[in-house]
Design a protein around this motif. Structure first.
Motif, PDB file in Angstrom:
ATOM      1  N   GLU A   1       0.812  -1.219   0.000  1.00 50.51           N
ATOM      2  CA  GLU A   1       0.000   0.000   0.000  1.00 50.51           C
ATOM      3  C   GLU A   1       0.843   1.265   0.000  1.00 50.51           C
ATOM      4  O   GLU A   1       0.480   2.267  -0.599  1.00 50.51           O
ATOM      5  CB  GLU A   1      -0.917  -0.022   1.222  1.00 50.51           C
ATOM      6  N   HIS A   2       2.005   1.208   0.654  1.00 53.60           N
ATOM      7  CA  HIS A   2       2.845   2.402   0.785  1.00 53.60           C
ATOM      8  C   HIS A   2       4.101   2.376  -0.089  1.00 53.60           C
ATOM      9  O   HIS A   2       4.964   3.242   0.037  1.00 53.60           O
ATOM     10  CB  HIS A   2       3.211   2.604   2.258  1.00 53.60           C
ATOM     11  N   GLY A   3       4.199   1.362  -0.946  1.00 55.11           N
ATOM     12  CA  GLY A   3       5.296   1.322  -1.912  1.00 55.11           C
ATOM     13  C   GLY A   3       6.658   1.034  -1.319  1.00 55.11           C
ATOM     14  O   GLY A   3       7.663   1.549  -1.808  1.00 55.11           O
ATOM     15  N   ILE A   4       6.675   0.230  -0.260  1.00 53.22           N
ATOM     16  CA  ILE A   4       7.957  -0.144   0.333  1.00 53.22           C
ATOM     17  C   ILE A   4       8.112  -1.659   0.296  1.00 53.22           C
ATOM     18  O   ILE A   4       7.130  -2.396   0.160  1.00 53.22           O
ATOM     19  CB  ILE A   4       8.101   0.378   1.787  1.00 53.22           C
ATOM     20  N   ASN A   5       9.334  -2.114   0.410  1.00 53.56           N
ATOM     21  CA  ASN A   5       9.614  -3.542   0.388  1.00 53.56           C
ATOM     22  C   ASN A   5       9.164  -4.163   1.703  1.00 53.56           C
ATOM     23  O   ASN A   5       9.431  -3.620   2.773  1.00 53.56           O
ATOM     24  CB  ASN A   5      11.118  -3.737   0.166  1.00 53.56           C
ATOM     25  N   ASP A   6       8.495  -5.319   1.612  1.00 51.31           N
ATOM     26  CA  ASP A   6       7.986  -5.940   2.836  1.00 51.31           C
ATOM     27  C   ASP A   6       9.106  -6.395   3.769  1.00 51.31           C
ATOM     28  O   ASP A   6       8.942  -6.389   4.987  1.00 51.31           O
ATOM     29  CB  ASP A   6       7.009  -7.076   2.534  1.00 51.31           C
ATOM     30  N   SER A   7      10.268  -6.751   3.230  1.00 50.54           N
ATOM     31  CA  SER A   7      11.379  -7.141   4.110  1.00 50.54           C
ATOM     32  C   SER A   7      11.907  -5.935   4.882  1.00 50.54           C
ATOM     33  O   SER A   7      12.338  -6.069   6.030  1.00 50.54           O
ATOM     34  CB  SER A   7      12.499  -7.826   3.331  1.00 50.54           C
ATOM     35  N   LEU A   8      11.857  -4.750   4.279  1.00 46.01           N
ATOM     36  CA  LEU A   8      12.283  -3.534   4.977  1.00 46.01           C
ATOM     37  C   LEU A   8      11.322  -3.229   6.121  1.00 46.01           C
ATOM     38  O   LEU A   8      11.749  -2.938   7.249  1.00 46.01           O
ATOM     39  CB  LEU A   8      12.324  -2.355   3.999  1.00 46.01           C
ATOM     40  N   LEU A   9      10.034  -3.359   5.879  1.00 48.76           N
ATOM     41  CA  LEU A   9       9.046  -3.132   6.930  1.00 48.76           C
ATOM     42  C   LEU A   9       9.207  -4.154   8.054  1.00 48.76           C
ATOM     43  O   LEU A   9       9.087  -3.817   9.227  1.00 48.76           O
ATOM     44  CB  LEU A   9       7.626  -3.166   6.356  1.00 48.76           C
ATOM     45  N   SER A  10       9.518  -5.375   7.695  1.00 44.33           N
ATOM     46  CA  SER A  10       9.759  -6.399   8.722  1.00 44.33           C
ATOM     47  C   SER A  10      10.953  -6.033   9.598  1.00 44.33           C
ATOM     48  O   SER A  10      10.914  -6.219  10.818  1.00 44.33           O
ATOM     49  CB  SER A  10      10.011  -7.764   8.071  1.00 44.33           C
ATOM     50  N   LYS A  11      12.002  -5.488   9.001  1.00 45.11           N
ATOM     51  CA  LYS A  11      13.174  -5.046   9.769  1.00 45.11           C
ATOM     52  C   LYS A  11      12.801  -3.915  10.722  1.00 45.11           C
ATOM     53  O   LYS A  11      13.240  -3.889  11.870  1.00 45.11           O
ATOM     54  CB  LYS A  11      14.300  -4.584   8.841  1.00 45.11           C
ATOM     55  N   TRP A  12      11.984  -2.984  10.226  1.00 42.32           N
ATOM     56  CA  TRP A  12      11.546  -1.890  11.081  1.00 42.32           C
ATOM     57  C   TRP A  12      10.746  -2.428  12.256  1.00 42.32           C
ATOM     58  O   TRP A  12      10.898  -1.957  13.373  1.00 42.32           O
ATOM     59  CB  TRP A  12      10.686  -0.904  10.301  1.00 42.32           C
ATOM     60  N   ARG A  13       9.897  -3.428  12.017  1.00 38.31           N
ATOM     61  CA  ARG A  13       9.092  -4.021  13.091  1.00 38.31           C
ATOM     62  C   ARG A  13       9.989  -4.694  14.124  1.00 38.31           C
ATOM     63  O   ARG A  13       9.748  -4.580  15.322  1.00 38.31           O
ATOM     64  CB  ARG A  13       8.109  -5.039  12.521  1.00 38.31           C
ATOM     65  N   GLN A  14      11.027  -5.384  13.661  1.00 39.52           N
ATOM     66  CA  GLN A  14      11.952  -6.054  14.591  1.00 39.52           C
ATOM     67  C   GLN A  14      12.664  -5.023  15.461  1.00 39.52           C
ATOM     68  O   GLN A  14      12.803  -5.209  16.666  1.00 39.52           O
ATOM     69  CB  GLN A  14      12.973  -6.885  13.828  1.00 39.52           C
ATOM     70  N   ARG A  15      13.120  -3.953  14.856  1.00 37.76           N
ATOM     71  CA  ARG A  15      13.798  -2.896  15.616  1.00 37.76           C
ATOM     72  C   ARG A  15      12.849  -2.262  16.623  1.00 37.76           C
ATOM     73  O   ARG A  15      13.225  -1.979  17.750  1.00 37.76           O
ATOM     74  CB  ARG A  15      14.333  -1.809  14.684  1.00 37.76           C
ATOM     75  N   ASP A  16      11.606  -2.037  16.180  1.00 31.06           N
ATOM     76  CA  ASP A  16      10.605  -1.430  17.044  1.00 31.06           C
ATOM     77  C   ASP A  16      10.291  -2.323  18.234  1.00 31.06           C
ATOM     78  O   ASP A  16      10.199  -1.858  19.363  1.00 31.06           O
ATOM     79  CB  ASP A  16       9.329  -1.151  16.249  1.00 31.06           C
ATOM     80  N   SER A  17      10.164  -3.607  18.010  1.00 35.03           N
ATOM     81  CA  SER A  17       9.843  -4.507  19.113  1.00 35.03           C
ATOM     82  C   SER A  17      11.022  -4.623  20.078  1.00 35.03           C
ATOM     83  O   SER A  17      10.832  -4.778  21.273  1.00 35.03           O
ATOM     84  CB  SER A  17       9.439  -5.892  18.605  1.00 35.03           C
ATOM     85  N   GLY A  18      12.231  -4.505  19.576  1.00 37.74           N
ATOM     86  CA  GLY A  18      13.411  -4.540  20.436  1.00 37.74           C
ATOM     87  C   GLY A  18      13.519  -3.311  21.309  1.00 37.74           C
ATOM     88  O   GLY A  18      13.946  -3.384  22.453  1.00 37.74           O
ATOM     89  N   SER A  19      13.082  -2.162  20.790  1.00 36.62           N
ATOM     90  CA  SER A  19      13.189  -0.927  21.571  1.00 36.62           C
ATOM     91  C   SER A  19      12.095  -0.816  22.617  1.00 36.62           C
ATOM     92  O   SER A  19      12.195  -0.029  23.535  1.00 36.62           O
ATOM     93  CB  SER A  19      13.135   0.291  20.641  1.00 36.62           C
TER      94      SER A  19
END
Length: 65
Positions: free
Chosen positions: A30-48
């Motif tokens: 929907e936002h034109g980004i790679n799903d693996s990049l969004l997954s990385k952001w989610r991992q970083r977010d959950s770690g913080s």
């Protein structure tokens, strides 16, 4: 081709949406980004969001240990 950069507010919005909807792929598409990049952001977010272990100031060990 240049590398796209995303600001923190966009990353947070995408991560929050993916958690609310339960679909990384849907939000990424929907936002034109790679799903693996969004997954990385989610991992970083959950770690913080993990709370640090409180230390006992006298013994320099975790409380309750």
């Amino acid at each position: 081709m240049s590398k796209r950069t995303y600001d923190d507010s966009f990353r947070k919005m995408a991560v929050d949406l993916s958690h609310n909807r339960g679909s990384v792929k849907e939000v990424a598409d929907e936002h034109g980004i790679n799903d693996s990049l969004l997954s990385k952001w989610r991992q970083r977010d959950s770690g913080s969001k993990q709370s640090p272990v409180a230390l006992n100031p006298d013994k320099k060990t975790a409380k309750g240990a």
